[in-house]
Motif scaffolding. Sequence first.
Motif, PDB file in Angstrom:
ATOM      1  N   PRO A  43      42.232  47.584 -20.013  1.00 17.12           N
ATOM      2  CA  PRO A  43      43.474  46.803 -19.915  1.00 17.12           C
ATOM      3  C   PRO A  43      44.654  47.571 -20.507  1.00 17.12           C
ATOM      4  N   HIS A  93      32.460  45.861 -21.276  1.00 15.09           N
ATOM      5  CA  HIS A  93      33.527  46.303 -20.375  1.00 15.09           C
ATOM      6  C   HIS A  93      32.977  47.319 -19.384  1.00 15.09           C
ATOM      7  N   GLN A 136      36.091  44.387 -14.367  1.00 10.24           N
ATOM      8  CA  GLN A 136      36.948  43.304 -13.851  1.00 10.24           C
ATOM      9  C   GLN A 136      36.790  42.042 -14.700  1.00 10.24           C
ATOM     10  N   GLU A 137      35.553  41.705 -14.987  1.00 13.50           N
ATOM     11  CA  GLU A 137      35.308  40.498 -15.779  1.00 13.50           C
ATOM     12  C   GLU A 137      35.838  40.663 -17.201  1.00 13.50           C
ATOM     13  N   ALA A 173      39.630  40.327 -17.157  1.00 15.80           N
ATOM     14  CA  ALA A 173      40.005  38.940 -16.873  1.00 15.80           C
ATOM     15  C   ALA A 173      39.832  38.045 -18.098  1.00 15.80           C
ATOM     16  N   ASN A 174      38.833  38.367 -18.928  1.00 17.39           N
ATOM     17  CA  ASN A 174      38.541  37.540 -20.107  1.00 17.39           C
ATOM     18  C   ASN A 174      39.018  38.195 -21.405  1.00 17.39           C
ATOM     19  N   TYR A 175      39.946  39.140 -21.292  1.00 18.63           N
ATOM     20  CA  TYR A 175      40.362  39.897 -22.480  1.00 18.63           C
ATOM     21  C   TYR A 175      40.940  38.976 -23.552  1.00 18.63           C
ATOM     22  N   THR A 235      50.444  40.193 -16.640  1.00 22.30           N
ATOM     23  CA  THR A 235      49.080  40.349 -16.117  1.00 22.30           C
ATOM     24  C   THR A 235      48.985  41.515 -15.150  1.00 22.30           C
ATOM     25  N   HIS A 277      48.533  44.510 -17.268  1.00 22.48           N
ATOM     26  CA  HIS A 277      47.217  44.531 -17.918  1.00 22.48           C
ATOM     27  C   HIS A 277      46.112  44.950 -16.946  1.00 22.48           C
ATOM     28  N   THR A 278      46.235  44.561 -15.688  1.00 15.31           N
ATOM     29  CA  THR A 278      45.178  44.825 -14.698  1.00 15.31           C
ATOM     30  C   THR A 278      45.480  46.018 -13.804  1.00 15.31           C
ATOM     31  N   ASN A 282      43.422  48.218 -10.207  1.00 13.33           N
ATOM     32  CA  ASN A 282      43.937  48.220  -8.833  1.00 13.33           C
ATOM     33  C   ASN A 282      44.376  49.605  -8.364  1.00 13.33           C
TER      34      ASN A 282
END
Length: 553
Positions: free
Chosen positions: A406, A464, A469-470, A473-475, A492, A495-496, A500
């Motif tokens: 992230p 991680h 991805q998970e 998403a749950n960071y 966001t 962060h992501t 991508n």
Amino acid sequence: MKKIIVLAILILLAACGPREDTAVSTTPSTPHIQNISRAAAGTLYSTIDQLAANQPTGNQPAINLLIAANVIAWLGLLLFIWRTRRQLGVSRWAWQVAGGVLVMIVLATAVYLFTSLQNTPPTAPLESTTSLADRLAQAGAIPPLQLSAAANTEVELGRALFWDPILSGNKDIACVTCHHPNEGTGDGLPLPIGTGGQGLGPTRVLLPTARQILVPRNATPIYNLGLDGMDVLFWDGRVSVTPDGQFNSPANDDTPHNLANAIAVQAMFPVTSRDEMRGHSGDNDIFGERNSLGTIQDHQFTLMWEGLMADVLAVPAYQELFQAAYPSVPLDELTFAHAANALAAYQMDTFTFLDSPWDRYLQGDETALSPEALAGAELFYGEAGCASCHSGSLLSDMQFHNIGVPQIGPGKGNEAPLDFGRARETSSDSDLFAFRTPPLRNVAITGPWMHNGAYNSLEVVIRHHLNPQEAVANYDFGQLSPLVLAEDSGDTAVHTAALNAPSFGMPTRELTNAEIAALIAFLESLTSPTVLDLSHTIPDSVPSGLPVGGAIN
């Protein structure tokens, strides 16, 4: 014709009935016919059994293929007999019997194939027979080579410089401030607080009058820099050694030619960073004097190094230390490259250790690892796939990978709040958000982890890697300090961003909680017992007379 039909029925019963490895009961009138049927189909049954044993339940395409092959083979044989019946002298009655038998065998084996393969239980996956020794060999996991030590006089000079804030523009921070032996040769922070800060490790804070922002990348530990192969440095690899022994560095042609190794090249640059040690134009040092280094343009590396050496050599004790370390070099010919060589010698000599349980295991002590750590090593070099990057004697391929970390914190350079990582050096989309694979010795005591200190536990780091991805998403932003949160974008999409990018392509993996615990046990086995107490490396004073380690008290 009636006889043919009867024969065909009996053959069908024989072919579809129990095989020879099963207890059977036959009537006295059928054994000869059963023997004929089994003699014709015995080899086929054996082949089918072998194929069936390797087919998962319900593999309909494979079943259909085998049935089709069976039908074609038998019909081909039937056609051959028909076309050659006169040459073979086969009577009409015998031909009818043979034809009926063959037709029934075709039907019988088709039924057998269908029922046998449909009812075959799934075969359990074969246990890997690859031993840990084989896996270690494949990953190049051999005892590392420690380079020859420098002269004691050079190491002593490096020790003084490493702990002395004289190398900073504001005279308030030293190399050791962010690489302290009591903090795992880091600072215990996600992102360092450079010049303008006060305190040590997690208790370090920015002073109210500071204009400083956080250093955008985590302070890398400096353990084991004395091992052969440590020639790609910084998170983005902006210092490295070329195949022909030349140095890549941010200074390009201004890089001095008398640097001893990549560690010395690296030592040339923290003193030039405004965020880390140099400070900004308009800053005043701890004595209230103007910070002259802060007024130099960012690309004027030679001027910065000359200014630093003028300050250092103004101290009589440093003149003595330099003359002892480099007796053949006159004082007026000394450059900051000599200081960098000494800094490298000190770090390589003082913080290189090969006495961890894992190193003892590699050296032949098979009792060095606990059973859980040994199981973790099996996973690390096997199913978990860690050694695909953390390979070789250094537990790093010294390459760059985007693992979807992230993007937190202030970011770096013109692309802030993003940090493009290796792509900042190569301008290649394939390097976006890619960072150097960190060597792993002593990793258990060098958190927070990742290029921006995004994670503060090894378990979360492992999870991680299993599912980036998970994890993103749950960071948990609650683990970040108020300073980091204050400089984070809160976006966001930022962060992501690494997930991508075209450079991201990590597969997901699944491990049980017990397997994750075993991996952690293995990673803990990489810790040298010596590093747990390095208080003896802290000097009582430094030649400049400034506070040891800078403003850390």
